[in-house]
Design a protein around this motif. Structure first.
Motif, mmCIF file in Angstrom:
data_model
loop_
_atom_site.group_PDB
_atom_site.id
_atom_site.type_symbol
_atom_site.label_atom_id
_atom_site.label_comp_id
_atom_site.label_asym_id
_atom_site.label_seq_id
_atom_site.Cartn_x
_atom_site.Cartn_y
_atom_site.Cartn_z
ATOM 1 N N THR A 92 25.088 -4.533 17.328
ATOM 2 C CA THR A 92 23.760 -4.935 17.819
ATOM 3 C C THR A 92 22.767 -3.801 17.621
ATOM 4 O O THR A 92 21.640 -4.010 17.162
ATOM 5 N N HIS A 93 23.168 -2.579 17.947
ATOM 6 C CA HIS A 93 22.284 -1.422 17.808
ATOM 7 C C HIS A 93 21.979 -1.125 16.342
ATOM 8 O O HIS A 93 20.858 -0.735 16.010
ATOM 9 N N LEU A 94 22.968 -1.320 15.493
ATOM 10 C CA LEU A 94 22.747 -1.130 14.054
ATOM 11 C C LEU A 94 21.710 -2.116 13.528
ATOM 12 O O LEU A 94 20.780 -1.733 12.796
ATOM 13 N N LEU A 95 21.860 -3.380 13.890
ATOM 14 C CA LEU A 95 20.916 -4.394 13.417
ATOM 15 C C LEU A 95 19.524 -4.141 13.983
ATOM 16 O O LEU A 95 18.529 -4.212 13.251
ATOM 17 N N GLU B 39 12.468 -1.604 9.354
ATOM 18 C CA GLU B 39 11.764 -2.488 8.415
ATOM 19 C C GLU B 39 10.347 -2.808 8.882
ATOM 20 O O GLU B 39 9.618 -3.523 8.202
ATOM 21 N N GLY B 40 9.977 -2.307 10.065
ATOM 22 C CA GLY B 40 8.620 -2.512 10.563
ATOM 23 C C GLY B 40 8.479 -3.583 11.628
ATOM 24 O O GLY B 40 7.361 -3.868 12.063
ATOM 25 N N ARG B 41 9.579 -4.188 12.040
ATOM 26 C CA ARG B 41 9.502 -5.189 13.108
ATOM 27 C C ARG B 41 9.244 -4.500 14.445
ATOM 28 O O ARG B 41 9.647 -3.351 14.647
ATOM 29 N N GLU C 90 10.076 -8.589 18.196
ATOM 30 C CA GLU C 90 10.509 -9.347 17.017
ATOM 31 C C GLU C 90 11.987 -9.121 16.731
ATOM 32 O O GLU C 90 12.711 -10.073 16.417
ATOM 33 N N ALA C 91 12.422 -7.878 16.838
ATOM 34 C CA ALA C 91 13.843 -7.581 16.611
ATOM 35 C C ALA C 91 14.703 -8.292 17.646
ATOM 36 O O ALA C 91 15.750 -8.861 17.317
#
Length: 127
Positions: A96-99, A106-108, A112-113
């Motif tokens: 979860t932390h990696l994603l 990526e700028g989210r 949003e993430a």
């Protein structure tokens, strides 16, 4: 529409009970981010994660945080490599932390993430 301000293990228990009586589309959860921190170069949101995990039936009932049935092989290896391990991160929790960190890079935004990760866990409520 019901909006809940929450955080921590107690908040996850409250939200778990509330979801039993409030339709998912009627529930918005605003989660504390005061305990968010960077850990091993990753952005960690422990309170958001507890809410996502409880709403996706992944929360560890024994610990009240993290993923049910998680293993801690990475944590143990990091300890053996001399890294700080005061924050107990399980292997599935680490994903979860990696994603999240990837999405933020990526700028989210964090919102949003969180929405992306929640949707992938099958969470219908808005966090």
């Amino acid at each position: 529409m019901i909006t809940v301000l929450t955080g921590g293990t107690g908040g996850a228990k409250f939200v778990d009970g509330l979801r039993a009586i409030v339709p998912a589309e009627e529930l918005t959860i605003v989660v504390n981010t005061g305990d968010d921190h960077e850990w091993w170069g990753l952005y960690v949101s422990p309170d958001i994660d507890s809410i996502m995990y409880v709403l996706s039936d992944l929360l560890s009932p024994e610990r009240g945080w993290g993923v049910r049935g998680d293993t801690f092989h990475c944590l143990q290896q990091m300890k053996e490599l001399g890294e700080e391990t005061w924050f107990s991160v399980g292997d599935r929790d680490l994903a979860t932390h990696l994603l999240r960190s990837k999405l933020l890079a990526e700028g989210r935004t964090l919102s949003e993430a969180t929405r992306t990760i929640s949707e992938r866990f099958g969470v219908k409520q808005r966090i």
